[in-house]
Design a protein around this motif. Structure first.
Motif, PDB file in Angstrom:
ATOM      1  N   GLU A 189       0.833  -1.205   0.000  1.00  0.00           N
ATOM      2  CA  GLU A 189       0.000   0.000   0.000  1.00  0.00           C
ATOM      3  C   GLU A 189       0.871   1.260   0.000  1.00  0.00           C
ATOM      4  OE1 GLU A 189      -4.157   1.462   0.921  1.00  0.00           O
ATOM      5  OE2 GLU A 189      -3.319  -0.436   0.223  1.00  0.00           O
ATOM      6  N   PRO A 190       0.563   2.260  -0.819  1.00  0.00           N
ATOM      7  CA  PRO A 190       1.248   3.551  -0.667  1.00  0.00           C
ATOM      8  C   PRO A 190       0.874   4.173   0.673  1.00  0.00           C
ATOM      9  CG  PRO A 190      -0.540   3.726  -2.267  1.00  0.00           C
ATOM     10  CD  PRO A 190      -0.422   2.265  -1.915  1.00  0.00           C
ATOM     11  N   LEU A 191       1.821   4.855   1.284  1.00  0.00           N
ATOM     12  CA  LEU A 191       1.640   5.319   2.661  1.00  0.00           C
ATOM     13  C   LEU A 191       1.312   6.799   2.791  1.00  0.00           C
ATOM     14  CD1 LEU A 191       4.643   3.415   4.291  1.00  0.00           C
ATOM     15  CD2 LEU A 191       2.241   2.701   4.201  1.00  0.00           C
ATOM     16  N   ASP A 192       1.299   7.520   1.688  1.00  0.00           N
ATOM     17  CA  ASP A 192       1.137   8.974   1.763  1.00  0.00           C
ATOM     18  C   ASP A 192      -0.151   9.385   2.484  1.00  0.00           C
ATOM     19  OD1 ASP A 192       3.389  10.033  -0.369  1.00  0.00           O
ATOM     20  OD2 ASP A 192       2.560   8.080  -0.883  1.00  0.00           O
ATOM     21  N   GLU A 193      -1.222   8.658   2.257  1.00  0.00           N
ATOM     22  CA  GLU A 193      -2.499   8.977   2.917  1.00  0.00           C
ATOM     23  C   GLU A 193      -2.374   8.898   4.430  1.00  0.00           C
ATOM     24  OE1 GLU A 193      -6.941   6.964   3.375  1.00  0.00           O
ATOM     25  OE2 GLU A 193      -5.739   6.524   1.591  1.00  0.00           O
ATOM     26  N   TYR A 194      -1.646   7.895   4.908  1.00  0.00           N
ATOM     27  CA  TYR A 194      -1.464   7.722   6.355  1.00  0.00           C
ATOM     28  C   TYR A 194      -0.490   8.771   6.892  1.00  0.00           C
ATOM     29  CZ  TYR A 194      -3.571   3.246   5.197  1.00  0.00           C
ATOM     30  OH  TYR A 194      -4.418   2.273   4.724  1.00  0.00           O
ATOM     31  N   MET A 195       0.545   9.063   6.113  1.00  0.00           N
ATOM     32  CA  MET A 195       1.553  10.031   6.536  1.00  0.00           C
ATOM     33  C   MET A 195       0.960  11.427   6.698  1.00  0.00           C
ATOM     34  SD  MET A 195       4.557   8.666   3.968  1.00  0.00           S
ATOM     35  CE  MET A 195       5.653  10.054   4.190  1.00  0.00           C
ATOM     36  N   ASN A 196      -0.067  11.734   5.920  1.00  0.00           N
ATOM     37  CA  ASN A 196      -0.666  13.069   5.937  1.00  0.00           C
ATOM     38  C   ASN A 196      -1.927  13.160   6.788  1.00  0.00           C
ATOM     39  OD1 ASN A 196       1.276  14.133   4.139  1.00  0.00           O
ATOM     40  ND2 ASN A 196       0.195  13.227   2.401  1.00  0.00           N
ATOM     41  N   ASN A 197      -2.289  12.061   7.428  1.00  0.00           N
ATOM     42  CA  ASN A 197      -3.496  12.032   8.259  1.00  0.00           C
ATOM     43  C   ASN A 197      -3.144  12.488   9.679  1.00  0.00           C
ATOM     44  OD1 ASN A 197      -5.743  11.340   9.838  1.00  0.00           O
ATOM     45  ND2 ASN A 197      -6.224   9.564   8.567  1.00  0.00           N
ATOM     46  N   GLU A 198      -3.615  13.666  10.060  1.00  0.00           N
ATOM     47  CA  GLU A 198      -3.267  14.235  11.367  1.00  0.00           C
ATOM     48  C   GLU A 198      -3.694  13.329  12.516  1.00  0.00           C
ATOM     49  OE1 GLU A 198      -1.446  16.829  12.062  1.00  0.00           O
ATOM     50  OE2 GLU A 198      -1.117  17.241   9.935  1.00  0.00           O
ATOM     51  N   ALA A 199      -4.779  12.576  12.337  1.00  0.00           N
ATOM     52  CA  ALA A 199      -5.265  11.703  13.402  1.00  0.00           C
ATOM     53  C   ALA A 199      -4.368  10.489  13.606  1.00  0.00           C
ATOM     54  CB  ALA A 199      -6.688  11.239  13.086  1.00  0.00           C
TER      55      ALA A 199
END
Length: 445
Positions: A120-130
């Protein structure tokens, strides 16, 4: 160290100070593992993690109860030898079973996982403040995090990184008046001198000979150092070149004439242990080995080891003879608990955990800039810290082929190296066979 490297070292420290002033600073959960209410919404979830046998993995395993208590996530952790890791990971990925949520491997294999759509690409998780309780992108060594990217997207978090350098016995070099080798001719002369002066009781050189990634990892230094490369300008395999043949002939002669008995079966651990036991005068291997050399609980040569850049035979190797290895942890596309898996990944690579890891196991391969400026880092690794940072800064990101077929190419080349080491096949013939196999792979893509 030279002036240019001092600038590099200062730059790393400056970056680490900047990292310490930003964001959450990777210091652990704020308000309950990324949840504003302070509860643990992931409590009861289970994830399975596959790691390679390494000091980094050992320390993660010992610190794991802290993560489970903080988040309520149960982690089923499995640690296996590196030589078995990729085949087991591929079995899991290809079955699409989601047996493992998180898998550790080097980025050479990681590229294959990305191209096969296994991770999975991780950018979504890396940018999720929560989900940023543990994560701080600014705290990673920039070069390590960059290696984890494919076409602009991040697919892994760097859990440890390393380069390689020449390790040599200062006491023996002083005794026999041997200069530190800068070329492979000088390396051969030093190995010959030690071997002859000690009547063969101390090997002049020890290296990895075990077939596969083990011998290929170290031989690649010689490939680049003799002016060779993995791929030519047309994208074809280039390991049958005159430069590659010279590199393998040299590797074979060095080890068969001045190496230890059984070296054709040496992996990382066997090679490391022989040098630590004082049974070899030199080795070229991972920078993390310095931590073992200087650990009085592990080594009989503490304080007697010198560290220097790997020699080269050409003035300007095409890509640089020092390796740059980054091992990451990846999130399976088929994971059923991706947020919980991400929290584990970001926790395992956070500053706080990396600082702790250095005191738990001899782990010099930290990827956190902040950890590198900690007093424990300087105290434990001061004997080789400067040489290690220089090797990382000069490391060749293409020391192994960075393509989807890398695993098969490495296996084919490892067979060729083994055939040459054991005297089964001349180096030129062995590499020609491997080169043809590699090009068939590339043509079939």
């Amino acid at each position: 160290m030279n002036k240019s490297f001092k600038v590099v070292a200062v730059s790393l420290i400056a970056l680490s100070v900047a990292a310490g002033c930003s964001g959450t600073n990777g210091t652990g959960p704020q308000e309950g593992a990324g949840n504003a209410g302070g509860d643990t919404p992931y409590k009861g979830q289970q994830i399975s993690v596959l790691l390679e046998g390494h000091p980094t993995s050992n320390s993660i395993q010992k610190m794991l109860p802290e993560f489970e208590e903080q988040t309520g996530i149960k982690v089923n952790l499995e640690i296996i030898p590196y030589s078995d890791l990729t085949s087991k990971a591929l079995m899991n990925f290809s079955s699409r079973s989601g047996r493992y949520d998180v898998i550790m491997d080097d980025m050479v294999h990681g590229i294959g996982y990305v191209n096969a759509d296994y991770v999975e690409p991780l950018d979504e998780y890396m940018n999720n403040e929560a989900l940023k309780s543990y994560f701080d992108a600014q705290d990673f060594v920039p070069k390590y995090l960059e290696v984890m990217k494919v076409e602009g997207q991040t697919y892994g978090l760097p859990v440890y990184g390393e380069s390689n350098f020449l390790m040599y016995r200062k006491d023996l070099f002083e005794k026999y008046n041997i200069p530190v080798p800068k070329t492979y001719d000088e390396l051969m002369h030093a190995a010959k001198t030690i071997h002859e002066q000690t009547n063969g009781e101390i090997a002049g050189m020890t290296l990895r000979g075990e077939q596969g990634i083990q011998n290929v990892y170290v031989w690649s230094t010689f490939l680049w150092g003799f002016g060779g490369q993995w791929l030519n300008e047309q994208g074809q395999s280039d390991i049958a070149s005159p430069e590659a043949v010279k590199a393998l002939e040299f590797y074979r002669d060095l080890l068969t004439q001045y190496g230890p008995t059984g070296v054709a079966n040496f992996g990382w651990q066997e090679n490391r242990l022989l040098f630590q036991q004082g049974k070899a005068a030199m080795t070229i291997d991972a920078t993390v080995n310095g931590a073992f050399n200087e650990d009085p609980d592990e080594s009989s040569i503490v304080g007697n080891v010198g560290y220097a850049p790997v020699p080269t035979q050409t003035d300007s190797p095409k890509g640089g003879a020092s390796t740059l290895t980054v091992h990451g942890i990846y999130l399976s596309k088929d994971s059923k608990n991706k947020e919980a898996a991400w929290l584990f990944m970001s926790w395992a690579t956070s500053k706080e955990q990396q600082v702790k890891s250095m005191s738990i196991d001899p782990n010099a391969g930290v990827t956190s800039l902040s950890a590198m400026k900690e007093e424990v880092f300087v105290e434990k690794f001061g004997a080789f810290k400067d040489a290690m940072l220089q090797a990382i800064e000069e490391g060749n990101m293409n020391y192994l082929p960075q393509i989807a077929q890398a695993n098969e190419m490495i296996n084919n080349t490892g067979v060729a190296i083994s055939k040459a080491l054991t005297g089964h096949t001349p180096a030129e013939e062995a590499l020609k066979e491997a080169n043809e196999l590699n090009n068939r792979l590339l043509e079939a893509k």
